[in-house]
Design a protein around this motif. Structure first.
Motif, PDB file in Angstrom:
ATOM      1  N   THR A 158       0.853  -1.190   0.000  1.00  0.00           N
ATOM      2  CA  THR A 158       0.000   0.000   0.000  1.00  0.00           C
ATOM      3  C   THR A 158       0.883   1.231   0.000  1.00  0.00           C
ATOM      4  O   THR A 158       1.918   1.258   0.653  1.00  0.00           O
ATOM      5  N   VAL A 159       0.449   2.246  -0.748  1.00  0.00           N
ATOM      6  CA  VAL A 159       1.241   3.470  -0.847  1.00  0.00           C
ATOM      7  C   VAL A 159       0.409   4.633  -0.325  1.00  0.00           C
ATOM      8  O   VAL A 159      -0.766   4.757  -0.648  1.00  0.00           O
ATOM      9  N   GLU A 160       1.021   5.450   0.501  1.00  0.00           N
ATOM     10  CA  GLU A 160       0.356   6.662   1.004  1.00  0.00           C
ATOM     11  C   GLU A 160       1.066   7.887   0.437  1.00  0.00           C
ATOM     12  O   GLU A 160       2.267   8.054   0.619  1.00  0.00           O
ATOM     13  N   PHE A 161       0.299   8.716  -0.248  1.00  0.00           N
ATOM     14  CA  PHE A 161       0.818   9.998  -0.739  1.00  0.00           C
ATOM     15  C   PHE A 161       0.429  11.047   0.294  1.00  0.00           C
ATOM     16  O   PHE A 161      -0.736  11.130   0.673  1.00  0.00           O
ATOM     17  N   ARG A 162       1.365  11.832   0.745  1.00  0.00           N
ATOM     18  CA  ARG A 162       1.069  12.846   1.758  1.00  0.00           C
ATOM     19  C   ARG A 162       1.661  14.183   1.345  1.00  0.00           C
ATOM     20  O   ARG A 162       2.825  14.255   0.962  1.00  0.00           O
ATOM     21  N   GLU A 163       0.844  15.212   1.480  1.00  0.00           N
ATOM     22  CA  GLU A 163       1.303  16.570   1.171  1.00  0.00           C
ATOM     23  C   GLU A 163       2.158  17.131   2.293  1.00  0.00           C
ATOM     24  O   GLU A 163       1.761  17.064   3.461  1.00  0.00           O
ATOM     25  N   PHE A 164       3.308  17.671   1.941  1.00  0.00           N
ATOM     26  CA  PHE A 164       4.180  18.314   2.926  1.00  0.00           C
ATOM     27  C   PHE A 164       4.690  19.646   2.394  1.00  0.00           C
ATOM     28  O   PHE A 164       5.819  20.045   2.650  1.00  0.00           O
TER      29      PHE A 164
END
Ligand code: ZN
Length: 298
Positions: A158-164
Motif C-alpha cells: 500500500t502506498v500513502e501519498f502525503r502533502e508536505f
C-alpha cells in the motif's frame, strides 16, 4: 533541484544500479551523487506498479518506464513526482499515455505556474544540458488529491501519498510504502550530503523543520532521500539537526547583540560549511541561514 556550479556530469539515470530494497520496492539510485539525478522508486504490487520520479528530460523518463514495464509484467503503472523540479520529472509527458499520473493539487498548480519558467531557466543556465529538455511539455495528472491519498498496489503493498508542501517547494510530497518494510520517499525534503535548496519565495527553513518532524513521525524503516544515499530514520532527523543548528546559532548571536544581522548570517553559514565540508550545494548554506529571518521580514 540543484543548479550548482560544479563541472556537470550528464544527468543520466543508470538503470543498471537498480536495487530491490524491500520486497517489490526497487530503487534506481542517483549514480553516487550525480547532480540532477534523483533517486527513483519503482514499487511493484500484484495489481499495479507505482513509479516515483522519472529524472531529467524525456530520455530518462523512457529509461525509467522501460524498467517499470520490465518489472510489472503488463500490470497498470501509476506515476508520481515527489515535486515539480526539473530533474524529478520534466519530460514525463513522453510516457503519459502509458501511465496514470498522481499529483497533489498544490503540486499541479505549482507545475503549471513554474514549469515553463524553470524550463527556460535550466535551458539558459546550463546550455550543455538544454538538448536533454527538448520535447518537455507539462501534462495534467489523471488523479489529483489534497492532503492524503492511499493507493493499494495489491500483494499487501500500500502506498500513502502525503502533502508536505511549503518547505522545499509548494507541492512537496512524501510517499510512504507500507509493505514488507515501511519505506519513505522524501523527495528533496531530505537530501543526503546536500545543503537544502530554497529555490524561490515559497521555500522556507522554519516550515521545513516542521515537515521533517512530521516525516520522522511516520516512523519509516528505510528512507530514500531525493538525492544521496539511502538510510534509515536518522536521515530526516540528521537533516533537521542541520536546520535546527542554524536556527539555534542565529538566535544565540542575535541574543548576544554583538553582531549585525548580515555578520550573523555570514558567521553561521561559515559554521555550517565547516561542519559539513563534504556536502554539495554549498552555495545554499548561506541562504538557509538568511531565510531564518522569514517570516518576520515577509
Ligand atoms: Zn527539488
Amino acid at each position: 533541484m540543484s543548479t550548482g556550479t560544479h563541472q556537470l556530469k550528464a544527468p543520466i539515470v543508470a538503470p543498471n544500479g537498480i536495487t530491490e530494497i524491500a520486497s517489490g520496492v526497487w530503487v534506481i539510485p542517483d549514480s553516487d551523487h550525480t547532480l540532477l539525478v534523483p533517486n527513483i522508486g519503482i514499487i511493484v504490487g500484484a495489481r499495479a506498479t507505482l513509479v516515483i520520479d522519472t529524472g531529467f528530460g524525456p530520455d530518462n523518463a523512457r529509461v525509467v518506464i522501460q524498467e517499470a514495464r520490465r518489472l510489472s509484467a503488463g500490470r497498470p503503472i501509476y506515476l508520481t513526482h515527489t515535486h515539480c523540479h526539473p530533474e524529478h520529472g520534466f519530460g514525463a509527458n513522453v510516457i503519459c499515455g502509458e501511465v496514470t499520473i498522481v499529483y497533489n493539487e498544490a503540486q499541479w498548480n505549482e507545475l503549471q505556474e513554474k514549469g515553463p519558467v524553470l524550463l527556460r531557466m535550466f535551458r539558459n543556465q546550463i546550455p550543455a544540458l538544454a538538448p536533454m529538455l527538448d520535447g518537455v511539455e507539462f501534462v495534467r495528472p489523471h488523479i489529483r488529491y489534497t492532503g492524503f491519498l492511499t493507493l493499494d498496489l495489491g500483494d499487501d503493498q500500500t502506498v500513502e501519498f502525503r502533502e508536505f508542501g511549503g518547505a522545499h517547494s509548494r507541492g512537496d510530497q512524501g510517499i510512504l510504502v507500507r509493505g514488507s518494510k515501511s519505506v519513505l520517499f522524501t523527495g528533496d525534503l531530505v537530501e543526503e550530503r546536500y545543503f537544502g535548496m530554497l529555490g524561490d519565495s515559497e521555500s522556507h527553513v522554519l516550515p521545513w523543520i516542521d515537515r521533517l518532524k512530521r516525516l520522522e513521525q511516520l516512523n519509516p524503516e528505510v528512507v530514500v532521500p531525493g538525492h544521496g544515499h539511502m538510510g534509515g530514520p536518522e536521515l530526516p532527523a540528521d537533516y533537521r539537526a542541520y536546520f535546527e543548528l542554524a536556527r539555534r546559532r542565529v538566535a544565540e548571536l542575535r541574543g548576544s547583540g554583538e553582531l549585525p544581522e548580515a555578520d550573523i548570517v555570514e558567521r553561521v553559514a561559515a559554521e555550517l560549511l565547516d561542519l559539513h565540508p563534504d556536502w554539495q550545494n554549498q552555495n545554499w548554506a548561506r541562504k538557509a541561514v538568511s531565510d531564518l529571518a522569514w517570516p518576520a521580514r515577509a
